[in-house]
Design a protein around this motif. Structure first.
Motif, PDB file in Angstrom:
ATOM      1  N   TRP A 195       2.695  -8.846   1.852  1.00 45.91           N
ATOM      2  CA  TRP A 195       3.415  -9.940   2.502  1.00 45.91           C
ATOM      3  C   TRP A 195       4.910  -9.682   2.519  1.00 45.91           C
ATOM      4  O   TRP A 195       5.604 -10.113   3.437  1.00 45.91           O
TER       5      TRP A 195
ATOM      6  N   PHE B 187       0.814  -9.061   5.616  1.00 43.62           N
ATOM      7  CA  PHE B 187      -0.117 -10.098   5.172  1.00 43.62           C
ATOM      8  C   PHE B 187       0.616 -11.429   5.265  1.00 43.62           C
ATOM      9  O   PHE B 187       1.833 -11.477   5.100  1.00 43.62           O
ATOM     10  N   PRO B 188      -0.104 -12.521   5.539  1.00 41.24           N
ATOM     11  CA  PRO B 188       0.564 -13.826   5.643  1.00 41.24           C
ATOM     12  C   PRO B 188       1.314 -14.204   4.363  1.00 41.24           C
ATOM     13  O   PRO B 188       0.805 -14.009   3.262  1.00 41.24           O
ATOM     14  N   THR B 189       2.506 -14.718   4.525  1.00 39.22           N
ATOM     15  CA  THR B 189       3.310 -15.180   3.393  1.00 39.22           C
ATOM     16  C   THR B 189       2.729 -16.499   2.876  1.00 39.22           C
ATOM     17  O   THR B 189       2.466 -17.400   3.659  1.00 39.22           O
TER      18      THR B 189
ATOM     19  N   TRP C  96      -2.506 -20.445   0.514  1.00 42.98           N
ATOM     20  CA  TRP C  96      -2.732 -20.161   1.929  1.00 42.98           C
ATOM     21  C   TRP C  96      -3.778 -21.146   2.429  1.00 42.98           C
ATOM     22  O   TRP C  96      -4.519 -21.717   1.646  1.00 42.98           O
TER      23      TRP C  96
ATOM     24  N   TRP D 190      -6.100 -13.542   9.756  1.00 44.27           N
ATOM     25  CA  TRP D 190      -5.667 -12.222   9.310  1.00 44.27           C
ATOM     26  C   TRP D 190      -6.856 -11.266   9.229  1.00 44.27           C
ATOM     27  O   TRP D 190      -6.788 -10.122   9.676  1.00 44.27           O
TER      28      TRP D 190
END
Length: 70
Positions: free
Chosen positions: A33, A38-40, A50, A58
């Motif tokens: 991330w 990758f999503p924060t 998340w 993702w």
């Protein structure tokens, strides 16, 4: 009525959940991330969080072979 989509209920996932789903440890996820791979996560009550939707997106985008989210 007809073909209206019912919104999917959002579920929050914590770091342990995401580790299990992705098969990667928290250090790898953090590196990803930070690099934008990758999503924060969001911080909620001092916990990395998340939504299922973000993680599913993702996974679908990256075609990862990971465990499905139940």
């Amino acid at each position: 009525m007809g073909n209206q989509k019912v919104p999917k209920k959002q579920q929050l996932l914590y770091i342990k959940d995401v580790e299990q789903i992705t098969g990667r440890n928290r250090l790898t996820l953090r590196r990803w991330w930070v690099k934008g791979l990758f999503p924060t996560p969001y911080m909620i009550s001092n916990r990395l969080t998340w939504t299922t939707e973000v993680i599913e997106q993702w996974i679908n985008f990256n075609n990862q072979e990971v465990q499905p989210i139940e």
